[in-house]
Structures are given as structure tokens and as C-alpha cells.
Write a protein that holds these residues in place. Structure first.
Motif, short mmCIF file in Angstrom:
data_model
loop_
_atom_site.label_atom_id
_atom_site.label_comp_id
_atom_site.label_asym_id
_atom_site.label_seq_id
_atom_site.Cartn_x
_atom_site.Cartn_y
_atom_site.Cartn_z
N VAL B 174 1.11 7.61 -17.64
CA VAL B 174 0.94 6.20 -17.25
C VAL B 174 1.03 6.35 -15.88
CG1 VAL B 174 1.93 3.76 -17.44
CG2 VAL B 174 2.30 5.72 -19.37
N SER B 175 -0.24 5.41 -15.29
CA SER B 175 -0.34 5.21 -13.92
C SER B 175 -0.47 3.85 -13.57
CB SER B 175 -1.58 6.08 -13.40
OG SER B 175 -2.46 5.78 -14.16
N SER B 176 -0.33 3.50 -12.31
CA SER B 176 -0.75 2.05 -12.04
C SER B 176 -1.77 2.27 -10.72
CB SER B 176 0.60 1.26 -11.67
OG SER B 176 1.09 1.84 -10.31
N LEU B 177 -2.46 1.07 -10.38
CA LEU B 177 -3.39 0.92 -9.47
C LEU B 177 -2.53 1.39 -7.95
CD1 LEU B 177 -5.49 -2.09 -10.05
CD2 LEU B 177 -5.95 0.14 -10.69
N GLY B 178 -3.25 1.98 -7.09
CA GLY B 178 -2.85 2.68 -5.78
C GLY B 178 -2.75 1.16 -4.94
N GLN B 179 -1.78 1.09 -3.98
CA GLN B 179 -1.63 -0.08 -3.16
C GLN B 179 -1.91 0.15 -1.89
OE1 GLN B 179 2.15 -1.69 -3.94
NE2 GLN B 179 1.34 -3.23 -5.36
N GLY B 180 -2.44 -0.71 -1.08
CA GLY B 180 -2.90 -0.40 0.07
C GLY B 180 -3.96 -1.44 0.93
N VAL B 181 -4.64 -1.06 1.99
CA VAL B 181 -5.43 -1.98 2.70
C VAL B 181 -6.79 -2.24 1.75
CG1 VAL B 181 -6.70 -2.37 4.75
CG2 VAL B 181 -4.44 -1.01 4.75
N PRO B 182 -7.06 -3.48 1.70
CA PRO B 182 -8.24 -3.69 0.83
C PRO B 182 -9.70 -3.32 1.70
CG PRO B 182 -7.15 -5.76 1.10
CD PRO B 182 -6.44 -4.62 1.85
N VAL B 183 -10.43 -2.71 1.08
CA VAL B 183 -11.81 -2.32 1.57
C VAL B 183 -12.28 -3.43 2.48
CG1 VAL B 183 -13.90 -1.34 1.28
CG2 VAL B 183 -12.19 -0.46 0.03
N GLY B 185 -11.01 -5.10 4.72
CA GLY B 185 -9.83 -5.94 5.16
C GLY B 185 -9.46 -5.44 6.55
N GLU B 186 -8.76 -6.50 7.31
CA GLU B 186 -8.48 -6.34 8.72
C GLU B 186 -7.01 -6.51 8.54
OE1 GLU B 186 -10.64 -8.40 11.77
OE2 GLU B 186 -11.99 -8.93 10.14
N LEU B 187 -6.36 -5.51 9.44
CA LEU B 187 -4.75 -5.40 9.21
C LEU B 187 -4.11 -6.87 9.80
CD1 LEU B 187 -3.88 -1.86 10.75
CD2 LEU B 187 -3.73 -2.67 8.58
N ASP B 188 -4.92 -7.36 10.70
CA ASP B 188 -4.48 -8.54 11.39
C ASP B 188 -4.08 -9.68 10.20
OD1 ASP B 188 -3.40 -10.14 13.40
OD2 ASP B 188 -5.32 -10.99 13.98
N TYR B 189 -4.88 -9.52 9.07
CA TYR B 189 -4.85 -10.54 8.16
C TYR B 189 -3.89 -10.36 6.87
CZ TYR B 189 -8.55 -13.11 10.75
OH TYR B 189 -9.00 -13.74 11.75
N LEU B 190 -3.45 -9.11 6.95
CA LEU B 190 -2.61 -8.72 6.02
C LEU B 190 -1.07 -9.08 5.80
CD1 LEU B 190 -4.06 -5.23 5.19
CD2 LEU B 190 -4.49 -7.15 3.97
N ASP B 191 -0.55 -9.28 4.81
CA ASP B 191 0.58 -9.54 4.73
C ASP B 191 1.56 -8.39 5.12
OD1 ASP B 191 1.79 -8.90 1.68
OD2 ASP B 191 -0.22 -9.01 2.07
N ASP B 192 2.82 -8.34 5.32
CA ASP B 192 3.53 -7.33 5.82
C ASP B 192 3.94 -6.39 4.48
OD1 ASP B 192 3.88 -8.80 8.06
OD2 ASP B 192 6.02 -9.54 7.73
N GLY B 193 4.16 -7.12 3.33
CA GLY B 193 4.17 -6.02 2.16
C GLY B 193 3.01 -5.36 1.98
N THR B 194 1.96 -5.73 1.94
CA THR B 194 0.62 -4.78 1.83
C THR B 194 0.64 -3.74 2.84
OG1 THR B 194 -0.41 -6.51 0.85
CG2 THR B 194 -1.90 -4.91 1.69
N ILE B 195 1.07 -4.07 4.09
CA ILE B 195 0.85 -3.12 5.38
C ILE B 195 2.11 -2.12 4.97
CG2 ILE B 195 1.39 -2.82 7.64
CD1 ILE B 195 0.11 -5.26 8.21
N GLY B 196 3.15 -2.45 4.39
CA GLY B 196 4.22 -1.42 4.05
C GLY B 196 3.62 -0.64 2.88
N ALA B 197 3.27 -1.14 2.10
CA ALA B 197 2.90 -0.44 0.94
C ALA B 197 1.76 0.68 1.26
CB ALA B 197 2.16 -1.28 -0.49
N ALA B 198 0.67 0.27 2.36
CA ALA B 198 -0.37 0.94 2.57
C ALA B 198 0.10 2.22 3.37
CB ALA B 198 -1.28 0.15 3.53
N LEU B 199 1.31 1.98 3.99
CA LEU B 199 1.80 2.85 4.96
C LEU B 199 2.43 4.04 3.99
CD1 LEU B 199 2.31 3.35 8.01
CD2 LEU B 199 4.40 2.51 7.91
N ARG B 200 3.22 3.55 3.20
CA ARG B 200 3.94 4.36 2.24
C ARG B 200 3.02 5.24 1.17
NH1 ARG B 200 7.18 -0.03 1.50
NH2 ARG B 200 6.05 -0.76 -0.35
N ALA B 201 1.84 4.53 1.08
CA ALA B 201 0.67 5.26 0.44
C ALA B 201 -0.12 6.20 1.29
CB ALA B 201 -0.19 4.44 -0.37
#
Lengths: 205, 205
Positions: B174-183, B185-201
């Protein structure tokens, strides 16, 4: 990997294609609307079909003013509370509806069906200008308000109509919407307050 | 002066009211769409009525995956080129369509019909989780991809499904979709949660 493999059948595709052609909708909003309709068959899809059927079968342009209604003459032309001495000339039915939403005009209307345009080859006989002349020549019309857009074609049309009405109905007052209409603006996009102010500030051409 | 006096009859009013209830449309766009349909009766209104009729009469949810189609099983479930060993679990049909537009998944789907929500009283039996368990227990399924939203309810649902599938189909991945920066997407417009998830991934370049 699976690109080009359809997950929606031709029926749903066709619905989405038709929805995407409506003004203000694109492929993305058409998908949302199509799904909403499929998921709300009894509360959204069937009522919409019935309403479209009613409109398709019963709504016709009014033979006097050009407004859309199931009756001919339309509700506006048949309304005894409206002033027969006032006619507001508009480009299309959207403008008629916009004028009336403002609630500042209690006369009759006349839908031109467009504006004069040398570029697009639209002359007076392509519009309902002859019918307007007849209404003004035979009726008890005191004033014609030209509620046309503040565009070059709209103002050209206003001047042509004013000239022609001066010939067929010499005693008639012809006015145009006053201050408040933004230059280059279209009536359908104006707020009610602006439309009302423009109507009160109407002046002779 | 004439406020409240209708210039559109009940048929057109009803059509505009129904159109204004569609997702993404409001009173103004509903008016524009209604006028467009009235003015293009043969090229827009009647084809749309026919398409709505087709969809109303013929489109049904697929009894296997929950996708909408005129066939049951639907085109996705009936497609022999798709991998029976892979099931992608989505919240609703809109997500199924979105997944498939990406063209990156060539397995089968399973539409949950929502996500678990303690607040809204949505439990596993209100969704198609039991049917998913049956598909995984009896079928030749190797992997289930949980493509659920990165919301609290979406992630709760993913965990519950993973737990339940571990019981009924122990060998299943059982897998789930990877989380990170949308293709794109610019970092400046991302929320902190997404940036954190992208960093962990993060992964080696």
C-alpha cells in the motif's frame, strides 16, 4: 503510460465539449459542471433539461421591441404601468436586462440587434432602425433615450438614429445616457448605481 | 422606478436560477449563458439538451470502481491493456479523471465516494472501503496506491485503509502519492507544510 486512453465515454465527452463552449466556461469548469450534473441527476440535471426545453420551445423575440419572452408582445410591451411616451433604445437583450435591473426606467424598450459598423458592414437596415422609426412616427412617443455603449460604433449609431428620428418625428426629444458610462465600457458590465446615474443625467443629442 | 417589474418571464428566470447554481457560475455568468443559449438555439441550446438527455438516460456509476460511464463495467475496468495488479484509490470521480489525464497510471481505479470525517459523521461503511477490501482479498492485486488529498481527513482515511487492507490482504503493498514541490511551482508561493514535506522527501540528484 496510459495517455490517450479515455476514461470518459463519448456521451460525457460531448457534454463537456458543449459546456466548454458556453461564455465564461473553459475545459476545466466544463468538467466540474458536467460532474456536478451527473452527480446531481434529479436535483440539477433533469431540472436544467426541463428549463432548457421550456426555453427552447416557448421563448421567442418580441415582435415589437425584440426582448425575449414566451409572450408576444413581451411582458415589457404588455405592461400597462409603463409609459408609452418613452422608448429606451439598446444594442441587445443583455443591455435591456441590464437597464431594467437598474430600476430607473419605466418606459418601453427597443432592441437594435447590434450597432452600425462600417468595418463589419452593418448598415441601418441590418438593425431594427426602420422599425424604430415606425414606432416613433405613428405612436405617442415623446422621448427616445439612446442607451448605447460609449464606443465609437455605439456613438456613431446614436447620431445616425438621432438624425433619422428628427426627420420622421420632428417633435421628438432624443437623448442619450449621460455621465457615468465609462468610455469604452459596455452596459452589461455596469453596476446598477452607475446605470441609474447615467439615466438621470441624460441630455439632448 | 420600475424595480421588481420583471423583463424576463418565469421560464428564462428559472433557467438562469438553475445555471447560477452550477459550480463556478454566479448570477452574472448565468445571465450571459442563458442569453447565449437563447440566441443560439440550434447550435448551442438544442445540442446541449440532447447531450444532457443522453447523459441523464445512459450514464451510471460503474459497479466495480465507481467511475461514470454508459457501460458497466466502465471503459477503465473493461480495458484489457490495464494492469489488474494495480488499484489507485481516489476520493471522487473528478480525482479519477485528473489522475488519468496525467497519463502516468495504467492500472485500475477505486472511487471512495468521499473521505472519512468524524466531524461530518462519515465512517468506513459510508464509503466504498468494504468493496475495496473485497477487490483486494479476492483479486490478483499487488499494489494499492492511495491518491487522497493531503488534508487531515484525507490522510486519516489513507491510514485507516492501509490498516484494514493489511488485515484482509497481508501480502499487498500500500503506497501513497509522493509529496513535494508541484511541477512548475515556485517556492515563494508554496505553503510551509509543502516545503517541509518536499524537504523530507528530498532525493539524490
Amino acid at each position: 503510460m496510459s495517455g490517450g486512453r479515455a476514461v470518459t465515454g463519448p456521451e460525457i465527452d460531448r457534454l463537456m465539449t458543449l459546456l466548454a463552449r458556453l461564455p465564461g466556461l473553459g475545459p476545466r469548469s466544463a468538467r466540474r459542471v458536467a460532474l456536478h450534473l451527473i452527480q446531481n441527476r434529479e436535483t440539477a440535471l433533469r431540472p436544467l433539461m426541463a428549463a432548457l426545453g421550456d426555453v427552447a420551445e416557448r421563448v421567442r423575440p418580441c415582435s415589437i421591441c425584440g426582448n425575449f419572452d414566451t409572450r408576444d408582445p413581451c411582458a415589457v410591451c404588455a405592461d400597462p404601468r409603463r409609459d408609452d411616451g418613452l422608448i429606451c433604445v439598446v444594442e441587445d437583450v443583455a443591455d435591456l436586462w441590464a437597464m431594467d435591473r437598474a430600476g430607473a426606467f419605466a418606459g418601453r424598450y427597443h432592441v437594435l440587434g447590434g450597432v452600425l459598423s462600417a468595418l463589419d458592414g452593418v448598415g441601418p437596415d441590418d438593425l431594427t432602425i426602420p422599425a424604430l422609426e415606425t414606432r416613433c412616427a405613428v405612436g405617442a412617443v415623446r422621448e427616445v433615450v439612446l442607451a448605447l455603449g460609449a464606443t465609437v460604433d455605439g456613438q456613431t449609431t446614436a447620431h445616425v438614429i438621432a438624425d433619422r428620428l428628427a426627420t420622421v418625428a420632428p417633435g421628438l426629444t432624443v437623448s442619450s445616457l449621460g455621465q457615468g458610462v465609462p468610455v469604452g465600457g459596455e452596459l452589461d458590465y455596469l453596476d446598477d448605481g452607475t446605470i441609474g446615474a447615467a439615466l438621470r443625467a441624460r441630455r439632448p443629442v
